[in-house]
Design a protein around this motif. Sequence first.
Motif, mmCIF file in Angstrom:
data_model
loop_
_atom_site.group_PDB
_atom_site.id
_atom_site.type_symbol
_atom_site.label_atom_id
_atom_site.label_comp_id
_atom_site.label_asym_id
_atom_site.label_seq_id
_atom_site.Cartn_x
_atom_site.Cartn_y
_atom_site.Cartn_z
ATOM 1 N N LYS A 153 0.651 4.175 -13.194
ATOM 2 C CA LYS A 153 1.435 4.133 -11.959
ATOM 3 C C LYS A 153 2.713 3.311 -12.140
ATOM 4 C CE LYS A 153 -2.559 4.606 -8.865
ATOM 5 N NZ LYS A 153 -3.405 3.942 -7.850
ATOM 6 N N TYR A 173 3.439 -4.177 -6.086
ATOM 7 C CA TYR A 173 2.261 -3.566 -6.681
ATOM 8 C C TYR A 173 1.450 -4.612 -7.455
ATOM 9 C CZ TYR A 173 -0.738 -0.177 -9.014
ATOM 10 O OH TYR A 173 -1.834 0.531 -9.460
ATOM 11 N N HIS A 189 -3.535 1.621 -13.552
ATOM 12 C CA HIS A 189 -2.445 0.766 -13.068
ATOM 13 C C HIS A 189 -1.190 0.960 -13.914
ATOM 14 C CE1 HIS A 189 -4.706 -1.254 -10.023
ATOM 15 N NE2 HIS A 189 -5.510 -1.906 -10.857
ATOM 16 N N THR A 213 1.493 6.792 -6.745
ATOM 17 C CA THR A 213 0.427 7.767 -6.985
ATOM 18 C C THR A 213 0.976 9.194 -6.958
ATOM 19 O OG1 THR A 213 -1.239 6.298 -6.030
ATOM 20 C CG2 THR A 213 -1.791 8.643 -6.158
ATOM 21 N N THR A 233 -2.374 -5.833 -6.467
ATOM 22 C CA THR A 233 -3.447 -5.689 -7.451
ATOM 23 C C THR A 233 -4.116 -7.028 -7.734
ATOM 24 O OG1 THR A 233 -2.273 -3.835 -8.479
ATOM 25 C CG2 THR A 233 -3.985 -4.919 -9.793
ATOM 26 N N GLU A 264 2.042 1.778 -3.465
ATOM 27 C CA GLU A 264 1.020 2.404 -4.310
ATOM 28 C C GLU A 264 0.916 3.906 -4.020
ATOM 29 O OE1 GLU A 264 -3.638 1.910 -5.725
ATOM 30 O OE2 GLU A 264 -2.837 0.613 -4.145
ATOM 31 N N GLN A 310 0.827 -1.202 0.000
ATOM 32 C CA GLN A 310 0.000 0.000 0.000
ATOM 33 C C GLN A 310 0.869 1.263 0.000
ATOM 34 O OE1 GLN A 310 -3.509 0.371 -0.216
ATOM 35 N NE2 GLN A 310 -2.720 2.429 -0.639
#
Length: 602
Positions: A568, A476, A565, A447, A480, A443, A440
């Motif tokens: 990123k 990641y 996705h 972001t 996902t 991510e 997390q």
Amino acid sequence: MVAIPESSPSSELPTGGAFLLQEVGSTRIVSPETFTEEQRLYLKTALQFSREQVMPQSDRIEAKDNALLRELLRRAGELGLLMTDIPEAYGGMGLDKTTSLLLAECMSLQGSWSVTFGAHVGIGTLPIVWFGNEAQKAKYLPQLATGEKVAAYALTEQGSGSDALGAKTKAVLSADGTHYVLNGSKLYITNAGFADVFVVFAKVNGDKFTGFIVERDTPGFTVGPEEHKMGIRGSSTCPLFFEDARVPVENVLGEVGRGHKIAFNILNYGRLKLGAGVVGGMKLAIEDTVRFAQERKQFNTPIVRFPLLREKFARMATLTYALESMTYRTAGLVDAKLSGKERQAKDYDAHVIAAIEEYAIESSIMKVFGSEALGHVVDDAVQIHGGAGYIEEYPIERAYRDARINRIFEGTNEINRMLISGLLLKRAVKGELPLLAVAQSVEDELTHGTLPRARHEDALSAEERAAECLKRMALYGLKTAAETFGTELEQHQEVLAGLSDVVMDAFALDTMVTRTRQGVDAKGAMDPARVAMTRLFGMEAMTRSFDRTRRALCASAQGEALQAHLAKLAPLQVFTPYNPAELREAVVTAVEQAGGYPRSAA
């Protein structure tokens, strides 16, 4: 990203899979440069035995001379080479696992012998070491330690290979309770042609998967004819048949219905040992091939001078360096986990099992990466040999055939790829590894466009950064996939397998950077060949792992979600310009100077 913040290596022992969550160099690692004098002595003794007593006998071994194989095991026993994993109380030495892996590496110079040796000291003997009761250990281990008796392991059946628990061989307790009656068969059993002691798995009453110690002269037990194989032709491989075979109740190994504990723990250690084993084969292939290339001339020039062949040598050495580094790093972790444990204590074997299980993810990486790296190395070696590589007179022809089995041994590579990602996620769900929390944070970084930076400014800064990018790709992608598929993730094998490849590249590059930095000379300089191998690996790993992560995302999402996705992920495809010819020459020059794999501990 959650990581150890220190600028210097930590002494804290990481858990299995933690390399994915920690910064490069967060912990010091074991490598050939850190081997003890005792370990180096065993390495020297084992290598000498392999070169002087085994390799000259290759023709006889390949002709299925089982008497010779048995004699070689006896000689190895005289030198103490069969005793490393057997406790002193039962005639062994009870040594560290790094030493055990060093012996596996040295014994792998001849493929058929490597399989024979490995089946005896590993899957044949260790079930009794780890799960046998006192009487069983006292009865069998002293003779297995010396090679007076030979061991084998019987798990596979016609309908149960990767699905080991699907075995059909059945065991029924006799009316008087003195023995079990076994009926069924086993396939592809190494050492079967001359083994005295077999660890056999059967289902008590058709449902309780259980281990048994079966002696060769057991009534109703017969060994079938030798199989004729594509590779490892000299190793004994036979089917086994049980027709009302009477096995005494005292020969039940471990607990009735708990045979899976034996089978799975033995496989974990076997996977780690396979990594060490193929390292030896890779080193020998480089040695034989560079000698051939220096002597063989085309257009009045030794073929070793041709750039496209030098590129192959660089790749061969690089893959060997990667695998060697990961293998002994993992062995060191297992030994560190056992540090402080009393080897004579009754619960020591339980600690050994737990330590190896802790690093099951790394062991599966060794198995997959190692077996496939060996395949690349022997393929390049055959190509460099040209037509000679297809002729039995040259050792590389046999090495090419022998290498193929390693992708099937110890659980297929497909199964192990599923295990790598699967175990990471399973430990995350159990709270044993903060993978999802770190994922997390990754991510969140992506972001906001935050990318990892190298903590050290040196010749490997770009590779350190690349290793951190690889970890983020894996994390990641795993996050996902887990969110997309939930409990059905296991059904999406192509996603798990692709992300496992990214995890493997991350572990390899992290380890290569760490080892190369640790191995500085007295002036604080890193070895140029190791730097070059690390850089070569890093550049290729970045390209293939980015593609595999992207494919996993494409299989996990679609439409706007997929585009988000991919946006990123895109910044993680970091490229640092490099001169491949310059790196190649740094590696191959070292190969030529060493007459084989450079900077070997041996």
